[in-house]
Design a protein around this motif. Structure first.
Motif, PDB file in Angstrom:
ATOM      1  N   PHE A  82       0.757  -1.201   0.137  1.00 26.10           N
ATOM      2  CA  PHE A  82      -0.001   0.044  -0.120  1.00 26.10           C
ATOM      3  C   PHE A  82       0.846   1.211  -0.048  1.00 26.10           C
ATOM      4  O   PHE A  82       0.712   2.212  -0.763  1.00 26.10           O
ATOM      5  N   LEU A  83       1.915   1.366   0.882  1.00 29.58           N
ATOM      6  CA  LEU A  83       2.803   2.571   0.942  1.00 29.58           C
ATOM      7  C   LEU A  83       3.530   2.562  -0.419  1.00 29.58           C
ATOM      8  O   LEU A  83       3.443   3.885  -0.962  1.00 29.58           O
ATOM      9  N   HIS A  84       3.892   1.598  -0.912  1.00 26.84           N
ATOM     10  CA  HIS A  84       4.464   1.929  -2.307  1.00 26.84           C
ATOM     11  C   HIS A  84       3.726   2.512  -3.417  1.00 26.84           C
ATOM     12  O   HIS A  84       4.038   3.296  -3.913  1.00 26.84           O
ATOM     13  N   GLU A  85       2.341   1.907  -3.382  1.00 27.51           N
ATOM     14  CA  GLU A  85       1.272   2.515  -4.210  1.00 27.51           C
ATOM     15  C   GLU A  85       1.201   4.138  -3.969  1.00 27.51           C
ATOM     16  O   GLU A  85       1.071   4.790  -4.715  1.00 27.51           O
ATOM     17  N   LYS A  86       1.301   4.209  -2.588  1.00 31.77           N
ATOM     18  CA  LYS A  86       1.172   5.707  -2.198  1.00 31.77           C
ATOM     19  C   LYS A  86       2.189   6.769  -2.399  1.00 31.77           C
ATOM     20  O   LYS A  86       2.352   7.846  -1.935  1.00 31.77           O
ATOM     21  N   GLY A  87       3.434   6.009  -3.028  1.00 33.88           N
ATOM     22  CA  GLY A  87       4.717   6.756  -3.518  1.00 33.88           C
ATOM     23  C   GLY A  87       5.749   6.863  -2.274  1.00 33.88           C
ATOM     24  O   GLY A  87       6.723   7.240  -2.645  1.00 33.88           O
ATOM     25  N   PHE A  88       5.420   5.960  -1.234  1.00 31.45           N
ATOM     26  CA  PHE A  88       6.530   5.755  -0.273  1.00 31.45           C
ATOM     27  C   PHE A  88       7.496   4.822  -0.806  1.00 31.45           C
ATOM     28  O   PHE A  88       7.537   3.685  -0.413  1.00 31.45           O
ATOM     29  N   THR A  89       8.514   5.047  -1.986  1.00 32.78           N
ATOM     30  CA  THR A  89       9.269   4.216  -2.667  1.00 32.78           C
ATOM     31  C   THR A  89      10.392   3.601  -1.918  1.00 32.78           C
ATOM     32  O   THR A  89      10.871   2.357  -2.228  1.00 32.78           O
ATOM     33  N   ASP A  90      10.776   4.399  -0.706  1.00 37.91           N
ATOM     34  CA  ASP A  90      11.858   3.993  -0.113  1.00 37.91           C
ATOM     35  C   ASP A  90      11.845   2.830   0.881  1.00 37.91           C
ATOM     36  O   ASP A  90      12.636   1.961   1.180  1.00 37.91           O
ATOM     37  N   ILE A  91      10.523   2.600   1.402  1.00 37.95           N
ATOM     38  CA  ILE A  91      10.592   1.609   2.217  1.00 37.95           C
ATOM     39  C   ILE A  91      10.613   0.172   1.671  1.00 37.95           C
ATOM     40  O   ILE A  91       9.939  -0.010   0.866  1.00 37.95           O
ATOM     41  N   LYS A  92      11.128  -0.862   2.583  1.00 39.52           N
ATOM     42  CA  LYS A  92      11.086  -2.059   2.064  1.00 39.52           C
ATOM     43  C   LYS A  92      10.807  -2.829   3.228  1.00 39.52           C
ATOM     44  O   LYS A  92      10.801  -2.743   4.192  1.00 39.52           O
ATOM     45  N   TRP A  93      10.466  -4.281   2.924  1.00 39.12           N
ATOM     46  CA  TRP A  93       9.997  -5.273   3.670  1.00 39.12           C
ATOM     47  C   TRP A  93      11.304  -5.378   4.702  1.00 39.12           C
ATOM     48  O   TRP A  93      12.317  -5.581   4.455  1.00 39.12           O
TER      49      TRP A  93
END
Ligand code: 4AD
Length: 430
Positions: free
Chosen positions: A285-296
């Motif tokens: 969800f965060l990736h979709e919202k543009g938080f591209t830096d966060i990873k598992w």
């Protein structure tokens, strides 16, 4: 008849005396309006020159802010007042005059107000927040007593650390090292094995160097712990409990919520069940919202939590976090060992995490391994391990941070206003 402001409704048309402070006043040549408060409420006292005479009217006009008084008057119904009543003053006795009260009706900066916290507490806004805090505490005892829980008090001075060692307040305990409690959980687990369903309510201490609107150094936590409760059972208690406190505040603190300008429509929706999202889904969800830096494997920060919470109108559980992010005692998911059976409850409207909870490891060997992996002193956890040695059972619990919950329900931006005397990174006074 000496009464409190809260009781005036029972004395309409009668003459009463109230011990009060003068919160504010305005006057003309003929009439003075005294804003009175006594802790139980606020009421307007009206002093009419033509009725009380020259001398009493002069005394009323000379009153200074926060002077203490005995005010005598006739109780009148008044639909324009938020309390529904007014006092037609017939007598005044000053107990102690206050000279140059520092918090005037003009705007003051936060630091100034925090320096005067001992006086700031008297303001209408702070009064409302403290009343809501009190209602949440009352509703907490009500909920857990009604559901068969026993209140148990864990110690404040402890020898071991449940939530990791980096945020501990160290002190000496005669010849030994000791720490101020950062959670009563481990003791509550012992208590659950004795009493079944238990809850605690007490102060906790974290030497966190975080200067955010959600962090206090000393905060109060409600920690329930339940024997034979698994992950799902735990979430059910949490949503029923949180819905109960919200609905209790809506019912019993209408005036306070109104004074704080709280949008109550949002609170009305807070009823069980609450939505859930797994950590995995939250990352997507965060990736979709543009938080591209966060990873598992990364922990969520305040902006991530806010983004997730924004897509729900109720509190949302984020479940199944990576094992590596969480404390040693959490039960791994049998289907997927890399995640644990935990959930954080995120409040709506950007107020962040209000609950952290999990199922606990009940297998002796696994728990011993985890203690070693986390480089904790096995000697300090000997008693805790014994809970798994003698009749271990699945059990679960959680901790709700009172101040963050008060902030959310009151609609107050910063947790510093939700505790009478906040302990913050740079503040130990007043
Ligand atoms: O998630 P936490 O660290 O959980 C525990 O301490 C568990 N041992 C509780 C348990 O399972 N019995 O903290 C629980 C809650 C957080 O969700 C948050 O609301 C609050 O405590 N909290 C704080 N509140 C204000 N200031 C801080 N520095 C806080 N740290 C945690």
């Amino acid at each position: 008849m000496k009464i409190t402001i809260a009781e005036v409704g029972q004395f309409v048309g009668q003459e009463v005396t109230i011990g009060a402070w003068l919160a504010n006043k305005r006057s003309s040549g003929k009439i003075a309006f005294l804003q009175l408060r006594d802790g139980t409420g606020f009421i307007q006292g009206v002093v009419v020159k033509s009725e009380v005479g020259e001398e009493l009217f002069k005394a009323a006009k000379a009153l200074t802010q926060e002077s203490s008084l005995y005010v005598t008057g006739m109780v009148q119904e008044d639909t324009r007042s938020p309390f529904g009543f007014e006092l037609t003053v017939t007598g005044l006795e000053v107990i102690a005059e206050a000279v140059d009260y520092p918090i005037t009706p003009k705007e003051h900066g936060t630091e100034f107000l925090m320096d005067h916290r001992h006086l700031w507490l008297r303001s209408r806004r702070q009064h409302a927040v403290m009343k809501i805090r009190n209602e949440i505490i009352r509703a907490t005892y009500e909920f857990f007593n009604d559901h068969g829980f026993v209140k148990v008090d864990p110690p404040i001075l402890t020898g071991s650390a449940p939530e990791g060692t980096s945020e501990l307040f160290h002190t000496r305990y005669f010849e030994e090292d000791a720490y101020l409690s950062q959670s009563g959980q481990l003791y509550m687990e012992a208590a659950a094995m004795a009493l079944g369903k238990v809850f605690s309510f007490g102060p906790t201490f974290r030497a966190e160097k975080s200067k955010t609107r959600r962090h206090l150094i000393e905060f109060w936590m409600i920690e329930p712990e339940m024997a034979f409760y698994e992950f799902e059972d735990n979430l059910k208690v949490q949503e029923d409990y949180v819905a109960h406190i919200v609905q209790s505040v809506l019912k019993n603190c209408r005036l306070e919520l109104e004074r704080l300008g709280r949008d109550t429509a949002k609170l009305e929706q807070v009823k069980a069940p609450f939505p859930r999202i797994t950590y995995d889904k939250a990352i997507e969800f965060l990736h979709e919202k543009g938080f591209t830096d966060i990873k598992w494997g990364d922990d969520f920060g305040a902006p991530h939590e806010t983004a997730i919470a924004e897509s729900f109108d109720k509190p949302v559980f984020i479940t199944h976090y990576p094992t590596s992010l969480k404390p040693f005692y959490m039960q791994p998911d049998k289907e997927r060992e890399e995640v644990v059976l935990c959930a954080d409850l995120i409040a709506p409207e950007g107020y962040g995490e209000i609950i952290g909870g999990s199922e606990r490891i009940h297998d002796l060997q696994l728990l011993s391994e985890r203690i070693k992996e986390h480089q904790l002193d096995p000697e300090a956890y000997k008693w805790y391990l014994e809970l798994r040695k003698y009749g271990s059972v699945p059990h679960s619990g959680f901790g709700l941070g009172l101040e963050r919950t008060v902030a959310w329900i009151s609609g107050v931006e910063h947790v510093r206003e939700t505790i009478p005397f906040p302990r913050l990174l740079n503040r130990l006074y007043p």
